[in-house]
Each structure stands twice: as C-alpha cells, then as structure tokens.
Design a protein around this motif. Structure first.
Motif, mmCIF file in Angstrom:
data_model
loop_
_atom_site.group_PDB
_atom_site.id
_atom_site.type_symbol
_atom_site.label_atom_id
_atom_site.label_comp_id
_atom_site.label_asym_id
_atom_site.label_seq_id
_atom_site.Cartn_x
_atom_site.Cartn_y
_atom_site.Cartn_z
ATOM 1 N N GLN A 1 7.532 -47.400 -48.870
ATOM 2 C CA GLN A 1 8.252 -48.025 -47.756
ATOM 3 C C GLN A 1 7.999 -47.360 -46.414
ATOM 4 O O GLN A 1 8.091 -48.009 -45.370
ATOM 5 C CB GLN A 1 9.767 -47.996 -48.029
ATOM 6 N N ILE B 1 8.065 -47.404 -40.607
ATOM 7 C CA ILE B 1 8.036 -48.378 -41.696
ATOM 8 C C ILE B 1 6.580 -48.750 -42.012
ATOM 9 O O ILE B 1 5.784 -48.979 -41.095
ATOM 10 C CB ILE B 1 8.824 -49.654 -41.297
ATOM 11 N N GLN C 1 7.702 -42.758 -50.793
ATOM 12 C CA GLN C 1 8.402 -43.696 -51.660
ATOM 13 C C GLN C 1 9.876 -43.354 -51.650
ATOM 14 O O GLN C 1 10.262 -42.208 -51.890
ATOM 15 C CB GLN C 1 7.896 -43.566 -53.100
ATOM 16 N N LYS D 1 16.394 -47.258 -47.578
ATOM 17 C CA LYS D 1 15.164 -46.876 -46.864
ATOM 18 C C LYS D 1 15.412 -46.695 -45.372
ATOM 19 O O LYS D 1 14.765 -45.859 -44.725
ATOM 20 C CB LYS D 1 14.058 -47.887 -47.113
#
Length: 876
Positions: free
Chosen positions: A547, A562, A577, A583
């Motif tokens: 991510q 991102i 990850q 996230k």
C-alpha cells in the motif's frame, strides 16, 4: 587561509595543466610544500615579505629559510628545482603574488597549510580514481587506494581529540607517553600534539632550553606513519616547520614520520608493517621500542575510509581473514588493529565513520570492543562536518577510547547542527544538556545487536516496552535493476510503451503522494529486469498487496506515499505492506516528526533501510486510530488535488484554459489556491503530530530533545506578528517554488527534518504562526510580481503542451508543428494572449529554457528552425 590557498591552487592547476606538462601531483605537492615552508619560516621571522618576481630573486630573498630546509630535507629542495624548470616566469610571478595574499593576515594560523596544499592538489586524481569504480567491476587498488582514502582532518577535530587524549596527563607524567599517528597524512595531528607537548614540557622542565625541549619531543614523544611515502615527507616537513617556530631542531634529531614502501597496500594493518628507514629505525622497530620501554601510547588518527565493496580482492581477503569482526571495513579494521596494540593505560582518539556503532553487520566487532574497551567520549558529528568534503562517507564521530575499568560513556549529539555550530560547540566545549548523554556502556549489551543507541538507551524509558513497527507493517527492499540508467526512464521518455511500468523510484522528498515521474522497463512480471545479469529481484510477489512506498534517502527524514494503481517499486523507492491497522493511519504516523525522530535515533545512515523502519517503537492505538486515519485521508486528498495541476507528475491533468476571462485575477487565484492547499495540509499535519505525541506521553525533557532534532510544527508558534514587506515576501515565495510552481523540498532551518511546505519554511524563517503569513499573502497577492511571473510562465507552458497534443505526459503523438501556426492558434483561441507583447519570443523561451528545466533536462518537446518537434528523441 585554507580557502585562499585553495583558490591559489585551483588557479595554478587551470593555468599550468600538469598532465600536459607531465608533472606528477607528488612533485607538484613537494614544490608547493617547499614554497609554503619557506614562507612560513620567513613570516615567523619578519612581518614583511620582500618584493621579488623571478625564481632567482626568490632564492635570494629566501636564502636563510631554504638553507634551514635544505640541511634537513635536501631531496625536497632538489624536487623544487626540478619542477621550477617546467613553470614559466609569468605564472611563477602570479603564484608568488597570490602566496603573499595567502600570508597577508597577521593572525592567520599556518599550522597544516603544507598538508592542505597536497589535499587540494590531488582532487583531480581522487575524482579519476572514483570514476573507475563500477565500470567492468573495477575496484580501487594500487595508488588509487591512497587518493580515495585520504581525508585530512579539520583543525577543530584535531584540537578536540588531542586535548581529550592528553587530558589525563600533566607535567608530572608527560614524559611517559608517546603520541602515535598510524595514518598521519599531512601531519595535522602530530603538529598540534607537538604544540601541546611543548607547553607541558616547558612547565615540567623550566631550566631546559627551547632547543632541548624540541629535540626531546621529536626524539621520544612523536611518531607517525603513512602508507603514502610522498605524504610522509610532506608531514615531516610540516612538523619540522612547526618545531622551528619554537627552536630549530638539532642536526642529529630525527623527524620520525615513516612512509610506506612501494606496492604495499596493508601498511599499519600488517603486524609486520614495513616502512622506510630513518636513522636506522623503522616504524615497526619504534613500536617495539615503545613496548619494551613500557611507555604509554596515545594514538590520535583519522584512519582511511573504505567499505569492502570497492576494494580489490587481495585487500578484502586479507582484512576478512585477519580482522573478521570488522567485516572488511577498512576504517573499523584500523580501529581493531590499534586496539590490539593498546595496553591498560593507552588511549585512542580517532575520527571514524559512526556506522561502526550501529551497523548490524558489525555486531561482533562491538562485542569485542565492549568486552575490553570503553568509549569514554564520543561527539557524533553526522554529515557535513568537514569544510571541504561531504556525503555519506563523512558521516563521522570523534571517539576517545580507553581500557578503563570504569565503563562510563559520554555522548554528544551534534548530527543535526551545521558546521559552524559543530565547530563552535566543540572548540568552546559548550554543548547543551539535551544533546549530552552520559550512561554506563554496559547498557548496550542489553540490545540484540549491541548497538550504541545512546539516545534510546539513556532516555525515553516509556517507549522501551512498546512494540516495534514490524508488528504492524512490513517494510521491504525493492528490486535492483542492475542498471537504472538503462532500465528506469522518465514517463515521457517511453511514451506509453506497455513494457514500461509506472514505478516508485524515490529520488526526492515528498509526503502523502508525488514523485511519480518514472517508469521501469518491467514487462509483464519483471521478466525484462530478470534477464539483466546485474539485477536482483526482490518482493515481486508482494507488490499487489503493498500500500505504501517511501524514498530510501533519509537526509530529510521519512517521507511516505501511497502506492498508486498499477505502480511497482524498486530499490530506491521501497514498499511497505500494512499488516495490522489502517493504511492511512500508517501513512500519517510514518510522515510525522515523531517517526522521523525515532528513526534518526536508531539509524545513523543516509539510506533508510527497511530494517530500520521495522525497529521504530510504536505507541498503542496509533496505527488503528480512526481520528488519525481521517485527517491522513484529508492530507492525501489535498496533495493529490495539488499534484493534478503540477507538471511533470504522472497525475497531471489539463483544465479548461478557455474559461480564463481575466488573466491577472486568474493567476492570483492559482497562487491563492496553492497557498491554501499548503496551509490546510500543514495545519492538518500539526493535528496529527499533536495526537501522536499524546499517545507517546513524552515528558518535558523528552519533548525538548525531540524538538532539538526535528523542530516543531509552526502552528505551535504563538507569535502573530512579523516584519516583512510585500516585495520581500514575493522573493521568498518565488524562491520556494520550481519552474512548475511546485513547492520545493528543503531542510527546515536548523533541524534534520524535511519539508515541502512554503508556510513551514517561511514560518521558521520569520518566526511566526502560519495564520499570520496566510493573511498577509492573501492581502498582498497583487504585489507579488516575481511569483505571478512564474505562474504565468507555468500556465503558458501548459497551454502550449495542450495545444500541441500533449494531453498526458506519458501518452502523446509524434508531431512537427510550425511555430507561426502555434502562435496564430494561441492568439485566436486565448483572448488574453492576443495583445501580449512579444508572444513569439516568450513561447520560444518557454520551449528552449522553461520546458527543458521543467522536464528535468529530458525535454518532451524540442524547438529548432522555427518548428516544434513533439517526442523527437523519445517517441518510443
């Protein structure tokens, strides 16, 4: 004085062209050494220098000084005559005039100026040696080893180390010690050691003459060695000239600075070290004599720096076999060799790369060290500590090491100060308490890699039990292409070719989103990279579930983004990850000042490896905080919206330029929109910062330490007023944006943390809350001539690209367009361009200058012979 000398030698090299004249740097360095030595001796005898213009007049004017040198170093004076024959009289006259300028300051310090001449003269040889590395697996060897590992020590470092190493000795026991520099270079440490010893000897032996003291110190108390035999001669001359400042040494008194022998690459690292002979003694025999006499050894040195990656096989194999704990690192092997020679009361003071205290690969060396030695004092200087060199190789610490049973260590953290502050703090020994750490060295035995993390060990007890980031996320190494220049290109260079994938490469500082300029020659599943012999595929299977990405260069701290759709990551833009948590909360935490601060406590290097991020201690509930995640999303949305209007990002989108009615108000609105986006994002970041700090529960002392490294959000500044004119503000803003009106990244003033916020930068510079700045900018926008001019050029650039068919930077059609047709089109479609004076000249400037810089000197459009070519070199 050093800078005057550097300027003189730069002029000389440019005028003389040593390569064409076939004069070696060694001979030139000896030539200048004699010149400088004669000037120093003359200057100490008289304040006035006679006028002379020729070599003949020089020999007459400096006859007494040259005679002193000749008696001691006849071969060096011969070298002076040899080189003289290659220098034309006019150049010599100019050099002498410039030398007089070097010596015109009565208060200048002449120490080490002879050795610095060599350092400046060998620059070209050093560059040539470094340029060979990496070409056909070439490694540094032979004479190149000398040029690339010699970094002379700045005076403030020399004085600190010598003073500290001699601090336990006084006039009662001073004659029991011997100063030894086993990598003496130009003699900087030995020169200052002589000065200190003379002062102490004078106190102990008040009835001795100055000549007796000089002879005694040179005979019994100072020994040097350098693998570079030429440099050992220069160091000997430098020390001799230093001694002459007190009294001319007796004819029978030796200067004991030994030089290496031809083809030897081991030098001091060989227990059977070989050297030239001085009055029937060698460096090895001197070490044996010291041992036999049970004298106290005081090592002061700046060992050579080199990792095993650049070494030739012979040297690397020797180091790994004989100093296995040092893992082939030349500097650490040097430290290990010195420690092997140390007895109970001996001392070692050195300039070393600070990585020996942290790198996991050097755990066994630290284990060896902690068992027998004490790092009594360490000034952690970080980078940019030398006046004349920089880079990761200069990430250094000044270390004082002893065999003391008392295991107390004192650390000073000056990594995040500029060089002027470093020098002042050290010379005055005036280092603030929040940068000072005193602890028992045995505390380092508690951590798994025995790392000297003095800040974490000393304070921040409340985070000791916290889980590490590795429990929540998995930072991963990216693929190495083996040849980035071939396999990584700007997106517009490959024009939509399906084998090229958008890639996270890093290459700058950008939080939340951005730096999406690059593509990698990937293929379907990295098969194109795999086919390259030098590549290394890593974590390919993890890309779909990754991510976040980040830049691996960490000079400005963590900056995480991102990973966008269909993007892959490589070594310089590694991936993360998310295993547990949100996230967006991860994104916010990793972009915070707190995360950068904690990372800098445990990571001394420029490069941010995945392993160091994994070790960041994470406070409870941060990474699944809905509040932090919500604000993080807002920051991301603001950044993405901002980038859509900025070339040459992959995200860039044109808007409806035909809707522009009033160009002046439109430009002002563009500026205000960018300023507002910057302001809002910075404000949201301050809210994230405040929330994260609450979770860590830092006390006042810990907060002060954090602020000393990474600063504070400017929104915490309560000051509401400042002094600045609209014209000055315009210049500040204009300087803070690039050709594409994108805010440039920078280090925040005085701190080791990066920023891409104009408001953050200005708030620090003007010491004011950003709100007051935003109000001032909004009120005075009409007066910002330079900033508006930049925005107009950026707008015209975008309009041109749009009209010639470049709708996206990575997809366009090869085309050739006449300039006259483009101008006619622009004037017919855009009312605000119809009456624009000299539109053709402005468009040509945009195409030739602005566009090229905007696209990082890899232009998508070229202009020649009144026509534009779209994709001429890169239509792929």
């Amino acid at each position: 004085m050093k800078q005057k000398l550097k300027s003189l030698l730069t002029y000389f090299i440019n005028e003389f062209s040593p390569t064409e004249k076939k004069i070696s740097v060694q001979n030139l360095s000896l030539f200048f050494s004699i010149l400088l030595a004669s000037f120093i001796l003359k200057k100490r005898r008289t304040t006035s220098l006679e006028e002379f213009r020729t070599f003949s007049e020089y020999y007459t004017a400096f006859s007494p000084e040259l005679e002193i040198i000749k008696k001691r170093f006849p071969d060096l004076v011969v070298a002076l005559h040899v080189t003289e024959s290659h220098i034309n009289p006019e150049l010599f006259r100019t050099i002498i005039e410039k030398l007089k300028f070097v010596f015109d300051d009565e208060d200048d310090d002449f120490d080490n100026i002879i050795s610095w001449a060599y350092q400046f003269l060998k620059k070209d040889l050093e560059k040539a040696a470094f340029s060979k590395i990496g070409k056909d697996n070439v490694k540094i060897q032979n004479s190149d080893l000398l040029y690339t590992t010699q970094f002379f020590t700045d005076n403030y470092m020399v004085k600190y180390l010598v003073n500290e190493c001699l601090s336990d000795f006084n006039h009662t026991n001073i004659d029991s010690i011997v100063i030894i520099d086993p990598a003496s270079g130009g003699g900087n440490f030995l020169n200052y050691s002589f000065e200190c010893l003379f002062r102490i000897y004078k106190k102990k032996f008040p009835n001795w003459s100055d000549t007796e003291i000089v002879d005694c110190i040179l005979t019994n108390a100072i020994i040097g060695y350098d693998l570079d035999s030429n440099l050992s001669k220069i160091a000997s001359l430098s020390l001799f000239v230093k001694a002459c400042g007190y009294a001319i040494p007796s004819a029978t008194t030796s200067i004991k600075i030994y030089g290496g022998i031809p083809d030897d690459t081991l030098g001091f690292l060989n227990p059977d070290v070989t050297s030239n002979t001085i009055h029937k003694s060698t460096f090895k025999s001197q070490l044996s004599k010291i041992k036999k006499e049970e004298k106290t050894k005081v090592f002061v040195t700046n060992p050579p720096f080199m990792g095993k990656r650049d070494m030739d096989t012979a040297l690397k194999s020797y180091l790994i076999k004989n100093y296995p704990e040092s893992r082939g690192d030349l500097c650490v092997s040097f430290i290990q060799r010195a420690i092997q020679l140390m007895n109970e009361n001996d001392v070692l003071g050195l300039v070393a790369q600070n990585s020996w205290m942290y790198l996991s690969s050097l755990k066994e060396f630290r284990k060896l060290f902690l068992a027998k030695q004490t790092l009594k004092e360490c000034i952690d200087l970080g980078t940019n500590a030398f006046e004349d060199i920089n880079g990761e190789k200069t990430n250094v610490a000044l270390c004082v090491i002893g065999n003391s049973e008392i295991k107390t260590s004192r650390f000073y953290n000056l990594k995040y100060r500029n060089i002027s502050e470093k020098k002042y703090s050290i010379l005055q020994k005036n280092i603030s308490p929040e940068l000072t750490f005193e602890l028992n060295q045995n505390q380092f035995l508690k951590n798994s890699h025995l790392e000297f993390n003095y800040q974490l060990e000393h304070r921040f007890e409340n985070i000791e039990g916290l889980p590490l980031y590795s429990a929540f996320g998995k930072p991963m190494q990216g693929t190495s292409t083996g040849n980035n220049s071939e396999f990584v290109k700007y997106a517009w260079e490959v024009n939509g070719s399906p084998d090229w994938k958008l890639v996270s490469k890093g290459g700058g500082f950008s939080k939340w989103a951005g730096l999406n300029y690059y593509k990698v020659h990937w293929g379907e599943n990295a098969e194109i990279i795999k086919a390259n012999k030098g590549s290394a595929l890593r974590n390919i299977d993890k890309i779909p579930s990754t991510q976040l990405v980040y830049s691996d260069t960490g000079t400005l701290g963590l900056n995480v983004r991102i990973l966008i759709e269909n993007q892959v990551f490589i070594a310089s833009g590694p991936g993360i990850q998310v295993l547990n948590g949100d996230k967006y909360a991860h994104l916010a935490f990793l972009n915070s000042r707190v995360a950068t601060f904690l990372l800098k406590l445990i990571n001394p290097k420029f490069t941010i490896s995945a392993g160091y991020i994994s070790k960041i201690p994470v406070a409870t509930n941060i990474l699944d905080s809905k509040f932090i995640a919500k604000i993080s999303k807002e920051c991301l949305e603001l950044k993405e919206k901002y980038l859509k209007n900025k070339l040459p990002n992959f995200e860039f989108q044109h808007y409806d330029y035909l809707s522009i009615k009033n160009i002046a108000s439109h430009i002002e609105n563009l500026i205000i929109a960018d300023m507002e986006s910057d302001y809002k994002r910075l404000f949201l970041e301050s809210k994230i910062e405040k929330e994260i700090r609450k979770h860590y529960n830092f006390n006042a002392t810990e907060l002060k330490e954090l602020q000393s490294v990474v600063g504070e959000s400017p929104f915490f500044n309560t000051k509401k007023s400042f002094k600045c004119t609209a014209e000055a503000m315009d210049l500040l803003i204009s300087a803070s944006i690039d050709w594409n009106c994108l805010s440039t990244s920078r280090a925040i003033n005085g701190y080791s943390v990066g920023s891409e916020s104009i408001f953050e930068d200005l708030s620090y510079k003007l010491n004011v809350n950003p709100k007051a700045l935003f109000e001032f900018i909004t009120l005075n926008i009409s007066q910002f001539k330079n900033t508006k001019d930049k925005y107009f050029n950026d707008l015209l650039h975008k309009i041109i690209l749009n009209e010639i068919g470049v709708k996206k930077i990575s997809i366009y059609k090869f085309d050739i367009i006449m300039l006259s047709n483009l101008i006619a089109l622009l004037q017919s479609k855009y009312a605000f361009l119809r009456d624009y004076d000299n539109l053709s000249e402005r468009v040509i400037w945009i195409l030739q200058i602005h566009h090229k810089s905007s696209f990082f000197n890899k232009p998508l459009v070229s202009y020649c012979n009144d026509s534009l070519t779209v994709g001429q070199a890169h239509h792929g």
